[in-house]
Design an enzyme around this catalytic site. Structure first.
Site, PDB file in Angstrom:
ATOM      1  N   THR A  70      42.727  31.303  78.587  1.00  0.00           N
ATOM      2  CA  THR A  70      42.544  31.295  77.134  1.00  0.00           C
ATOM      3  C   THR A  70      42.862  32.662  76.530  1.00  0.00           C
ATOM      4  O   THR A  70      43.563  32.762  75.520  1.00  0.00           O
ATOM      5  CB  THR A  70      41.115  30.865  76.773  1.00  0.00           C
ATOM      6  OG1 THR A  70      40.910  29.514  77.197  1.00  0.00           O
ATOM      7  CG2 THR A  70      40.879  30.954  75.276  1.00  0.00           C
ATOM      8  N   GLN A 184      48.600  25.295  85.025  1.00  0.00           N
ATOM      9  CA  GLN A 184      48.579  24.139  85.915  1.00  0.00           C
ATOM     10  C   GLN A 184      49.669  24.182  86.981  1.00  0.00           C
ATOM     11  O   GLN A 184      49.595  23.458  87.975  1.00  0.00           O
ATOM     12  CB  GLN A 184      48.727  22.849  85.099  1.00  0.00           C
ATOM     13  CG  GLN A 184      47.570  22.550  84.171  1.00  0.00           C
ATOM     14  CD  GLN A 184      46.302  22.161  84.905  1.00  0.00           C
ATOM     15  OE1 GLN A 184      46.343  21.651  86.023  1.00  0.00           O
ATOM     16  NE2 GLN A 184      45.156  22.397  84.291  1.00  0.00           N
ATOM     17  N   GLY A 205      42.862  32.341  87.493  1.00  0.00           N
ATOM     18  CA  GLY A 205      42.394  32.325  88.865  1.00  0.00           C
ATOM     19  C   GLY A 205      41.786  31.026  89.330  1.00  0.00           C
ATOM     20  O   GLY A 205      42.068  30.556  90.430  1.00  0.00           O
ATOM     21  N   HIS A 206      40.936  30.422  88.503  1.00  0.00           N
ATOM     22  CA  HIS A 206      40.130  29.313  89.011  1.00  0.00           C
ATOM     23  C   HIS A 206      40.899  28.011  89.183  1.00  0.00           C
ATOM     24  O   HIS A 206      40.365  27.045  89.720  1.00  0.00           O
ATOM     25  CB  HIS A 206      38.900  29.092  88.121  1.00  0.00           C
ATOM     26  CG  HIS A 206      39.196  28.451  86.799  1.00  0.00           C
ATOM     27  ND1 HIS A 206      38.881  27.138  86.524  1.00  0.00           N
ATOM     28  CD2 HIS A 206      39.761  28.940  85.681  1.00  0.00           C
ATOM     29  CE1 HIS A 206      39.234  26.846  85.291  1.00  0.00           C
ATOM     30  NE2 HIS A 206      39.767  27.922  84.756  1.00  0.00           N
ATOM     31  N   THR A 242      36.768  47.491  80.601  1.00  0.00           N
ATOM     32  CA  THR A 242      36.591  47.906  81.986  1.00  0.00           C
ATOM     33  C   THR A 242      37.167  46.851  82.926  1.00  0.00           C
ATOM     34  O   THR A 242      36.882  45.667  82.797  1.00  0.00           O
ATOM     35  CB  THR A 242      35.094  48.118  82.295  1.00  0.00           C
ATOM     36  OG1 THR A 242      34.580  49.118  81.406  1.00  0.00           O
ATOM     37  CG2 THR A 242      34.895  48.568  83.735  1.00  0.00           C
ATOM     38  N   CYS A 334      36.617  16.382  73.656  1.00  0.00           N
ATOM     39  CA  CYS A 334      35.419  16.119  72.858  1.00  0.00           C
ATOM     40  C   CYS A 334      35.125  17.319  71.975  1.00  0.00           C
ATOM     41  O   CYS A 334      35.094  18.458  72.444  1.00  0.00           O
ATOM     42  CB  CYS A 334      34.224  15.845  73.767  1.00  0.00           C
ATOM     43  SG  CYS A 334      34.312  14.274  74.637  1.00  0.00           S
TER      44      CYS A 334
END
Length: 401
Positions: A70, A184, A205-206, A242, A334
């Site tokens: 984001t 993706q 990363g996730h 940081t 949603c």
């Protein structure tokens, strides 16, 4: 036993990424400090930057670490728009597709509302691919007024891979920079920043087996960005704050493994995905496969299976499957708890009802044959129950009861 089929939302962290991150958590040192502890933290960050650069085909200096997808999308869109408009006030148009992630669409809406940007969303075809001729026409109508173009590498809902190379060719013919959200795509299909020709690329990363809260914007050195955050001037003076050395170490480890294992993982996921789709179409008569039916990696993400179930509400299906320990997602977003039809499916020509009756099953590095078997054993009874509930609800509405 939980069957996890929502890797497009987030994927389990790789052991190597967790180890790389936790190895740094106990170390003290701000990467911008000049003493030994600071230099040690800086070394971790710069070695990680080199790892990400090697994996994704860019120069280390083109990697700007962020908090994730984001932030990277916001930095690319707002930073490019502000910079381009500052050098030429007539550049106020932004072109994107109608199926972008909300991390792109919402900043574009903000730029239109607050910064007088003229945002044009290019149509897609019924399988979710950008209409290149419509895009070309939009560009050539007045190229001097365009600040930037943003086209995602692959859609997060239906998995359709976009023709990024053709988009770049059309835009660059007129000197227009191109951003792509590749969140993706990395680890699922081949992704090479330099070879793609794009000017900025979002990764996180996730989605690749790394930790939450860290990602990067890859941006060519010659591209000027206006900063969103101001402070210490870290990350090329466009992303102050940081630096999170432990998270960056975990992200780099995941990125290296995801890219190295991409071809092997893709082949395994295609086989699993094709078995899942064939089985669902068999066990749930009437189901429809959304997106590009071509399994080739140039057309569809290998781990994506997006299906529509006529006569069913996607939310009902999701909860019925969840009760059986099977986790997936709907094709809808949603807002404030009020279900809305998927903007992606609407853009592909689906009706509101069709858009509400879809589920996304997404596979990843921990997916197994047993996961697919569990879904196939459940999907028939679940869809029958959801259809019966939907029929009863519609009958009550029709009779006023």
């Amino acid at each position: 036993m939980t069957t996890y089929l929502d890797h497009a939302a987030t994927t389990p962290i790789l052991p190597e990424a967790a180890a790389a991150m936790t190895a740094q958590l106990g170390n003290v040192g701000n990467a911008n400090s000049l003493h030994a502890s600071g230099r040690s933290a800086r070394r971790v960050v710069e070695e990680s930057r080199e790892t990400v650069a090697r994996a994704l085909g860019c120069r280390p200096g083109e990697v700007v670490f962020t908090s994730g997808g984001t932030e990277s999308d916001n930095l690319a869109l707002k930073g490019l728009f502000w910079s381009r408009r500052a050098s030429d006030p007539g550049r106020t148009r932004i072109l994107a597709t109608a199926i972008e992630h909300h991390a792109v669409l919402d900043p574009l809406h903000w730029l239109a509302e607050e910064e007088d940007a003229s945002v044009e969303l290019i149509a897609v075809d019924p399988i979710g691919r950008i209409d290149l001729e419509a895009f070309r026409a939009a560009v050539e109508s007045d190229p001097a007024s365009i600040a930037l173009v943003s086209v995602m590498w692959a859609n997060n809902e239906v998995g359709t891979v976009q023709p990024v190379a053709e988009v770049v060719e059309i835009a660059h013919a007129h000197g227009i920079p191109v951003h792509t959200d590749a969140v993706q795509a990395v680890g699922q299909v081949p992704v090479d920043f330099a070879a793609s020709g794009v000017d900025a690329m979002t990764v996180t990363g996730h989605k690749i087996g790394g930790p939450y809260g860290v990602g990067a914007l890859l941006v060519r050195r010659e591209v000027q960005l206006t900063a969103l955050l101001h402070g210490g001037g870290q990350e090329r003076d466009v992303r102050s704050g940081t630096i999170d050395a432990p998270a960056i170490a975990g992200f780099a480890a995941a990125c290296e493994i995801a890219v190295k294992e991409q071809a092997h993982l893709a082949a395994r996921l295609v086989a699993l995905r094709d078995r899942l789709v064939a089985g669902v179409l068999r066990e749930a008569p009437g189901a429809v496969y959304n997106g590009d039916p071509d399994s080739d990696l140039g057309h569809r993400l290998p781990g994506n299976a997006h299906l529509r179930f006529p006569g069913c509400e996607g939310d009902s299906l999701l909860m019925l499957l969840d009760a059986r320990g099977i986790e997936c997602s709907t094709g809808s977003a949603c807002n404030a708890g009020v279900p809305q039809p998927s903007h992606v499916l609407l853009a592909m020509g689906c009706s509101d009802e069709e858009a509400r009756g879809s589920l996304r099953f997404s596979l990843g590095h921990t997916s197994t044959e047993e996961d697919v078997t569990a879904l196939l054993e459940a999907i028939g009874p679940v869809t029958e129950r959801a259809r019966a509930a939907g029929h009863t609800s519609r009958s009550q509405v029709a009779t006023g009861s």
